[in-house]
Design a protein around this motif. Structure first.
Motif, mmCIF file in Angstrom:
data_model
loop_
_atom_site.group_PDB
_atom_site.id
_atom_site.type_symbol
_atom_site.label_atom_id
_atom_site.label_comp_id
_atom_site.label_asym_id
_atom_site.label_seq_id
_atom_site.Cartn_x
_atom_site.Cartn_y
_atom_site.Cartn_z
ATOM 1 N N ALA A 183 11.921 -1.697 -0.084
ATOM 2 C CA ALA A 183 11.454 -1.489 1.287
ATOM 3 C C ALA A 183 11.874 -0.125 1.816
ATOM 4 O O ALA A 183 11.095 0.562 2.492
ATOM 5 N N ILE A 184 13.105 0.292 1.507
ATOM 6 C CA ILE A 184 13.574 1.614 1.941
ATOM 7 C C ILE A 184 12.732 2.718 1.310
ATOM 8 O O ILE A 184 12.290 3.662 1.987
ATOM 9 N N CYS A 185 12.484 2.619 0.015
ATOM 10 C CA CYS A 185 11.673 3.640 -0.676
ATOM 11 C C CYS A 185 10.240 3.644 -0.157
ATOM 12 O O CYS A 185 9.652 4.715 0.063
ATOM 13 N N LEU A 186 9.666 2.467 0.037
ATOM 14 C CA LEU A 186 8.292 2.372 0.519
ATOM 15 C C LEU A 186 8.154 2.991 1.905
ATOM 16 O O LEU A 186 7.242 3.786 2.166
ATOM 17 N N CYS A 187 9.061 2.648 2.798
ATOM 18 C CA CYS A 187 8.990 3.183 4.159
ATOM 19 C C CYS A 187 9.285 4.679 4.190
ATOM 20 O O CYS A 187 8.717 5.409 5.015
ATOM 21 N N SER A 188 10.149 5.145 3.299
ATOM 22 C CA SER A 188 10.431 6.582 3.237
ATOM 23 C C SER A 188 9.190 7.367 2.842
ATOM 24 O O SER A 188 8.916 8.444 3.395
ATOM 25 N N ILE A 189 8.437 6.831 1.896
ATOM 26 C CA ILE A 189 7.197 7.498 1.494
ATOM 27 C C ILE A 189 6.187 7.490 2.640
ATOM 28 O O ILE A 189 5.513 8.489 2.914
ATOM 29 N N LEU A 190 6.079 6.365 3.349
ATOM 30 C CA LEU A 190 5.135 6.279 4.461
ATOM 31 C C LEU A 190 5.495 7.239 5.586
ATOM 32 O O LEU A 190 4.616 7.849 6.201
ATOM 33 N N VAL A 191 6.784 7.390 5.858
ATOM 34 C CA VAL A 191 7.205 8.221 6.990
ATOM 35 C C VAL A 191 7.274 9.695 6.616
ATOM 36 O O VAL A 191 6.817 10.560 7.379
ATOM 37 N N PHE A 192 7.842 10.008 5.445
ATOM 38 C CA PHE A 192 8.106 11.409 5.099
ATOM 39 C C PHE A 192 7.192 11.963 4.013
ATOM 40 O O PHE A 192 7.261 13.161 3.715
ATOM 41 N N GLY A 193 6.345 11.128 3.399
ATOM 42 C CA GLY A 193 5.556 11.577 2.254
ATOM 43 C C GLY A 193 4.643 12.739 2.558
ATOM 44 O O GLY A 193 4.576 13.713 1.798
ATOM 45 N N ASN A 194 3.934 12.703 3.679
ATOM 46 C CA ASN A 194 2.979 13.762 4.020
ATOM 47 C C ASN A 194 3.590 14.869 4.862
ATOM 48 O O ASN A 194 3.108 16.004 4.847
ATOM 49 N N THR A 195 4.632 14.552 5.611
ATOM 50 C CA THR A 195 5.177 15.523 6.557
ATOM 51 C C THR A 195 6.306 16.360 5.951
ATOM 52 O O THR A 195 6.196 17.578 5.830
ATOM 53 N N HIS A 196 7.389 15.704 5.542
ATOM 54 C CA HIS A 196 8.554 16.435 5.064
ATOM 55 C C HIS A 196 8.513 16.706 3.559
ATOM 56 O O HIS A 196 8.931 17.770 3.101
ATOM 57 N N LEU A 197 8.037 15.724 2.780
ATOM 58 C CA LEU A 197 8.019 15.879 1.328
ATOM 59 C C LEU A 197 6.784 16.618 0.824
ATOM 60 O O LEU A 197 6.801 17.162 -0.284
ATOM 61 N N HIS A 198 5.702 16.623 1.604
ATOM 62 C CA HIS A 198 4.448 17.304 1.242
ATOM 63 C C HIS A 198 3.960 16.875 -0.145
ATOM 64 O O HIS A 198 3.630 17.700 -1.004
ATOM 65 N N LEU A 199 3.932 15.568 -0.374
ATOM 66 C CA LEU A 199 3.495 15.049 -1.669
ATOM 67 C C LEU A 199 1.987 15.191 -1.826
ATOM 68 O O LEU A 199 1.235 14.988 -0.866
ATOM 69 N N PRO A 200 1.520 15.529 -3.029
ATOM 70 C CA PRO A 200 0.067 15.501 -3.268
ATOM 71 C C PRO A 200 -0.463 14.076 -3.191
ATOM 72 O O PRO A 200 0.296 13.107 -3.319
ATOM 73 N N THR A 201 -1.760 13.957 -3.018
ATOM 74 C CA THR A 201 -2.353 12.640 -2.782
ATOM 75 C C THR A 201 -2.092 11.675 -3.924
ATOM 76 O O THR A 201 -1.773 10.498 -3.705
ATOM 77 N N TRP A 202 -2.190 12.154 -5.171
ATOM 78 C CA TRP A 202 -2.037 11.239 -6.304
ATOM 79 C C TRP A 202 -0.611 10.685 -6.396
ATOM 80 O O TRP A 202 -0.414 9.495 -6.649
ATOM 81 N N SER A 203 0.391 11.546 -6.202
ATOM 82 C CA SER A 203 1.773 11.056 -6.285
ATOM 83 C C SER A 203 2.123 10.185 -5.078
ATOM 84 O O SER A 203 2.880 9.205 -5.204
ATOM 85 N N TYR A 204 1.572 10.539 -3.919
ATOM 86 C CA TYR A 204 1.799 9.718 -2.727
ATOM 87 C C TYR A 204 1.275 8.301 -2.942
ATOM 88 O O TYR A 204 1.970 7.312 -2.674
ATOM 89 N N SER A 205 0.048 8.199 -3.480
ATOM 90 C CA SER A 205 -0.559 6.886 -3.724
ATOM 91 C C SER A 205 0.183 6.133 -4.820
ATOM 92 O O SER A 205 0.408 4.917 -4.717
ATOM 93 N N LEU A 206 0.589 6.845 -5.878
ATOM 94 C CA LEU A 206 1.282 6.199 -6.994
ATOM 95 C C LEU A 206 2.617 5.614 -6.542
ATOM 96 O O LEU A 206 2.959 4.473 -6.885
#
Length: 652
Positions: free
Chosen positions: A501-524
């Motif tokens: 749950a911590i990892c999932l929520c971290s990706i949802l909150v910071f994936g696009n803003t702070h981590l700037h993950l590409p779409t494929w890695s964000y979805s994976l």
């Protein structure tokens, strides 16, 4: 150098100390407090704790600065997440009717260090809650007198320009806290009576606000010309939800007061349900009224409701709202000052906090020392800190407590119930021999491990399984899990669920803003952590849980607590970096207190220090289940103890 390294046995013993759980008394209704509170008393305490500055101040602050008119949606989501947490509190409050709230619930199910940290954060939660409400109370009273109090203080005392501190010292807020502290010291009956009076006035004012507000409502204030319904988008709604949690922390006072309830098994769940439902409805309707009366971007964050009536030409109505809101905030002050010393008392009674706070006044039957000391600390916070900084700090402690209570529900539901094993000396009967067949309703003890092995097949053949054991339908597919002790797999699965749950929520909150993950890695990553969360949930569901209890139980376990965990973690991650930094500093201070005092003075630690030799016995219950029991044995050099003493030792 190797000699300075700790041995594995020492590390194991140290970890066992950190994870030991509280031993509850057989009669949990016995208490040094006065059991005098009814369901109505608890319900009004809960309403008083939730309907205060959150209604009169926070609605305007979130609407103007965070979410706009979509503050309504923020309150709906916060209310739903609070409902999941409230149901967990209701089950625990009914099953463990002891003061301590989230601290006590965590101690009896998860472990000592986690319980201490939760209790440490709950202390800060109540102190900040009382201080924030006192400042809001002062601000509303100041608005009645056209800010003359503020101007006088800034002129004669001075103003500050320090981050996170108030612009001027609020002596009025500190004074009202000291007065409330004095009233709380007189006992639970006096506190309850005052809360009834202020709650009645508050509900009358809310009814007036709703009637007048809908009369003065203008739908154009939600139009695109004024910025629309959700000017800050989904991100603003969720950020507003995290802040709106401050509005619902009041139901915790009901669980904290369970040791003073006449019939906690029935009163606590009902009071939590009634108070949370009424408070959520009030917040949603007042938010609708406020944002329809005046444009959201023109609201006054310090006194939104009163200012809205002033601007619509109803000065008398604004004065009435300001005066009524002060009465409502008094109920919140009473609620916080009522709960805080009882949490401190529970920690001190268990030896994890300083012993002086466990003293109960013989006449008023309240922890007077805790009331006075923490009332003074709360007054100091109100004197110097800013309301907005206090509110954000409050949310993170509340959400953490909700998360651990939800996890504790899962762990406790899949644990075996404690069974007191009668000793032969106490019952006056000799030990049965291993070869004797068990008669109906008797416990059979086996001295050797070989006897235990002969009974394993018989134990597995029983259709009725104990809580924490793998369900029979899943045994052909998950047979390798059958070798674990009941509850072990569930505990590991709960930890895995929380990490996922911590990892999932971290990706949802910071994936696009702070981590700037590409779409494929964000979805994976979303898919991987979602699968981990769901698999953990399914693994927990594959085990038996406790069903036959006479108290309230939250439905849909483990799904309901798991949803509460995800929502709470997501909202925690939406809070600011500075809030987390201050929270981390507070946790470090708590660890210093625990390792410097609590771990050594814990009652559970004192039990472990008692010198005993032990021997293992294997007990077969009437249902056919098998458990290993450990009992103390007197050294051969000492005389044989009396039967009563032997029975007491074996209970320990």
């Amino acid at each position: 150098m190797a000699r300075w390294l700790p041995r594995s046995t020492d590390l194991t013993r140290f970890c066992q100390k950190l994870s030991r759980v509280k031993t509850l008394e057989e009669d949990m209704m016995e208490t040094s407090f006065n059991r005098c509170l009814s369901t109505i008393d608890l319900t009004l305490l809960g309403i008083g704790g939730m309907v205060g500055s959150g209604l009169y101040v926070l609605t305007g602050t979130v609407a103007k600065e965070i979410a706009g008119p979509a503050v309504i949606v923020s309150f709906i989501i916060a209310g739903f997440a609070s409902l999941l947490a409230a149901l967990c509190y209701a089950e625990f409050g009914a099953r463990v009717p002891k003061t301590g709230s989230a601290y006590m619930f965590t101690y009896v199910s998860v472990g000592e260090i986690w319980a201490f940290l939760i209790g440490w954060n709950v202390l800060l939660e109540y102190m900040i809650g009382g201080a924030a409400v006192a400042r809001a109370w002062s601000g509303y009273l100041d608005s009645i007198f056209n800010h003359k109090i503020k101007n006088f203080t800034e002129t004669h005392v001075g103003a500050w320009q320090v981050p996170f501190l108030a612009h001027y010292p609020d002596f009025l807020a500190a004074a009202i806290l000291l007065v409330a502290t004095a009233f709380i010291s007189f006992g639970a009956k006096v506190s309850s009576w005052l809360n009834h009076v202020f709650s009645a006035i508050s509900m009358g004012v809310i009814l007036f606000i709703l009637i007048m507000g809908f009369v003065l409502a203008q739908p154009k204030n939600w139009s695109t010309q004024e910025g629309g319904f959700a000017p800050y988008g989904l991100s603003g709604i969720m950020a507003g939800t995290a802040t709106c949690f401050y509005a619902f922390v009041g139901f915790d006072v009901i669980a904290a007061s369970s040791e003073e309830a006449r019939n906690p098994q029935r009163a606590v769940p009902r009071a939590i349900a009634f108070s949370l439902g009424l408070a959520t409805g009030a917040y949603i309707l007042v938010s609708v009224v406020l944002t329809l009366m005046v444009p959201w971007h023109s609201l006054d964050p310090d006194s939104a409701l009163a200012d809205a009536f002033y601007r619509r030409g109803y000065a008398w109505a604004g004065f009435l709202v300001a005066a009524g809101s002060i009465c409502a905030m008094n109920t919140v002050l009473l609620s916080n000052l009522f709960s805080l010393p009882r949490i401190v008392y529970a920690m001190a009674e268990d030896g994890l906090f300083f012993q002086i706070f466990s003293q109960v006044h013989p006449r008023t039957q309240v922890p007077v020392v805790g009331i006075v000391v923490f009332g003074l600390l709360m007054a100091l916070l109100a004197l110097v800190f800013d309301l907005e900084a206090l509110v954000q700090f409050l949310s993170i402690g509340t959400l953490l407590a909700y998360t651990f209570v939800a996890a504790s529900i899962i762990v406790l539901r899949f644990q075996q119930q404690k069974v007191n094993v009668p000793t032969p000396a106490a019952s006056g009967r000799p030990n049965p021999e291993p070869h004797e067949g068990p008669s109906s309703g008797e416990l059979k003890e086996y001295e050797s491990f070989s006897d235990k092995l002969q009974l394993v097949d018989r134990d597995k053949s029983k259709e009725q399984r104990e809580p924490g054991q793998l369900k029979a339908v899943f045994e052909p597919y998950l047979e390798f899990l059958s070798d674990f002790y009941p509850g072990e797999v569930v505990t590991v699965a709960v930890v895995t669920l929380m990490v996922s749950a911590i990892c999932l929520c971290s990706i949802l909150v910071f994936g696009n803003t702070h981590l700037h993950l590409p779409t494929w890695s964000y979805s994976l990553l979303l898919i991987l952590f979602s699968l981990g969360f769901l698999l953990s949930l399914l693994l927990i569901s594959a085990h038996e849980q406790q069903h036959s209890t006479q108290t309230f139980q939250i439905p849909l376990v483990p799904l309901s607590p798991a949803l509460s965990i995800v929502l709470n973690i997501y909202l925690m991650l939406k809070l600011s970096f500075m809030t987390w930094l201050r929270f981390a500093i507070w946790l470090l201070l708590g660890l210093l207190v625990y390792f410097g005092y609590g771990i050594w003075h814990s009652k559970e630690n004192l039990r472990e220090l008692q010198p005993q030799r032990v021997s293992a016995r294997y007990v077969v219950f009437p249902s056919g289940s098998l458990e290993e029991r450990v009992q103390p044995v007197q050294p051969s050099s000492q005389p044989t103890t009396a039967p009563d003493s032997d029975a007491d030792d074996r209970k320990r």
